[in-house]
Design a protein around this motif. Structure first.
Motif, short mmCIF file in Angstrom:
data_model
loop_
_atom_site.label_atom_id
_atom_site.label_comp_id
_atom_site.label_asym_id
_atom_site.label_seq_id
_atom_site.Cartn_x
_atom_site.Cartn_y
_atom_site.Cartn_z
N GLU A 107 13.70 47.77 -30.79
CA GLU A 107 13.38 49.11 -31.31
C GLU A 107 13.58 49.17 -32.82
N ALA A 108 14.69 48.62 -33.32
CA ALA A 108 14.97 48.66 -34.76
C ALA A 108 13.91 47.88 -35.53
N ARG A 109 13.50 46.74 -35.01
CA ARG A 109 12.49 45.93 -35.71
C ARG A 109 11.15 46.64 -35.75
N SER A 134 25.32 46.72 -35.35
CA SER A 134 25.93 47.51 -34.29
C SER A 134 24.79 48.24 -33.59
N PRO A 135 25.07 48.93 -32.49
CA PRO A 135 23.97 49.67 -31.84
C PRO A 135 23.33 50.74 -32.73
N GLY A 136 24.00 51.10 -33.82
CA GLY A 136 23.45 52.13 -34.70
C GLY A 136 23.18 51.68 -36.12
N ALA A 137 23.25 50.38 -36.38
CA ALA A 137 23.03 49.89 -37.75
C ALA A 137 22.40 48.51 -37.73
N ALA A 138 21.49 48.29 -38.67
CA ALA A 138 20.82 46.99 -38.80
C ALA A 138 20.46 46.77 -40.27
N GLU A 139 20.36 45.51 -40.63
CA GLU A 139 19.92 45.14 -41.98
C GLU A 139 18.62 44.38 -41.85
N PHE A 140 17.73 44.56 -42.83
CA PHE A 140 16.47 43.82 -42.81
C PHE A 140 16.25 43.15 -44.16
N PHE A 141 15.50 42.09 -44.12
CA PHE A 141 15.06 41.42 -45.34
C PHE A 141 13.74 40.76 -45.01
N GLY A 142 12.92 40.63 -46.01
CA GLY A 142 11.62 40.02 -45.77
C GLY A 142 10.83 39.91 -47.05
N GLU A 200 16.74 64.80 -33.03
CA GLU A 200 16.72 63.56 -32.26
C GLU A 200 17.41 62.47 -33.05
N GLU A 201 18.02 61.53 -32.34
CA GLU A 201 18.57 60.33 -32.99
C GLU A 201 17.42 59.37 -33.24
N ARG A 202 17.23 58.96 -34.49
CA ARG A 202 16.15 58.04 -34.86
C ARG A 202 16.66 57.03 -35.87
N TRP A 203 15.95 55.90 -35.94
CA TRP A 203 16.25 54.91 -36.96
C TRP A 203 15.71 55.41 -38.29
N THR A 239 18.66 48.59 -45.26
CA THR A 239 19.40 48.85 -44.03
C THR A 239 18.76 50.00 -43.26
N LEU A 240 18.96 49.95 -41.97
CA LEU A 240 18.54 51.01 -41.05
C LEU A 240 19.78 51.55 -40.36
#
Length: 144
Positions: free
Chosen positions: A29-31, A93-101, A133-136, A115-116
């Motif tokens: 979902e985060a991706r 964590s279930p509520g945090a993610a980091e991205f790079f690209g 609503e809870e959203r990324w 970060t998300l």
């Protein structure tokens, strides 16, 4: 409190604990959200979309940063459209993610990071009723 005994002796055959795998549903979902929001962000920076379409998908601080980039013309260096090239995501964590690209504009390839976080967002429902609503949400964003 649980403790983990790590063997510090070189050449030891004691198995080391493995990190638990991230929840596949959370990572997927985060991706998906990251790909969607970053593609829209690049279109906004190219002038192909209004920046209002990022409201609710990025934090107010990130939206202000994108607005500043647009006002100073920093990203409008080419007539070519930017497109997302690669994206990697690390769930923290279930509520945090980091991205790079990377993204590509013409022949140039550049990096992006951020970060998300899952945050409450006001959305319109059926009949125009507003609810939360809870959203990324992209909470940090940088073009390198």
């Amino acid at each position: 409190m649980r403790g983990i005994l790590l063997d510090t002796q070189p050449g030891s055959t004691t198995p080391r604990p493995e990190a638990p795998p991230p929840d596949l549903e959370v990572a997927t979902e985060a991706r998906a959200v990251a790909v969607s929001v970053l593609a829209r962000t690049l279109e906004v920076l190219d002038g192909r979309r209004p920046r209002g379409q990022l409201t609710g998908a990025v934090s107010p601080a990130v939206l202000a940063q994108i607005t500043a980039l647009l006002q100073h013309g920093i990203v409008a260096e080419s007539v070519d459209c930017a497109r997302l090239h690669r994206l990697h995501l690390q769930v923290r964590s279930p509520g945090a993610a980091e991205f790079f690209g990377t993204y590509q504009r013409g022949d140039r390839v550049r990096a992006l990071v951020g970060t998300l976080e899952r945050r409450p967002v006001r959305v319109s429902g059926p009949g125009g009723i507003r609810r939360t609503e809870e959203r990324w949400v992209v909470t940090e964003f940088a073009l390198v």
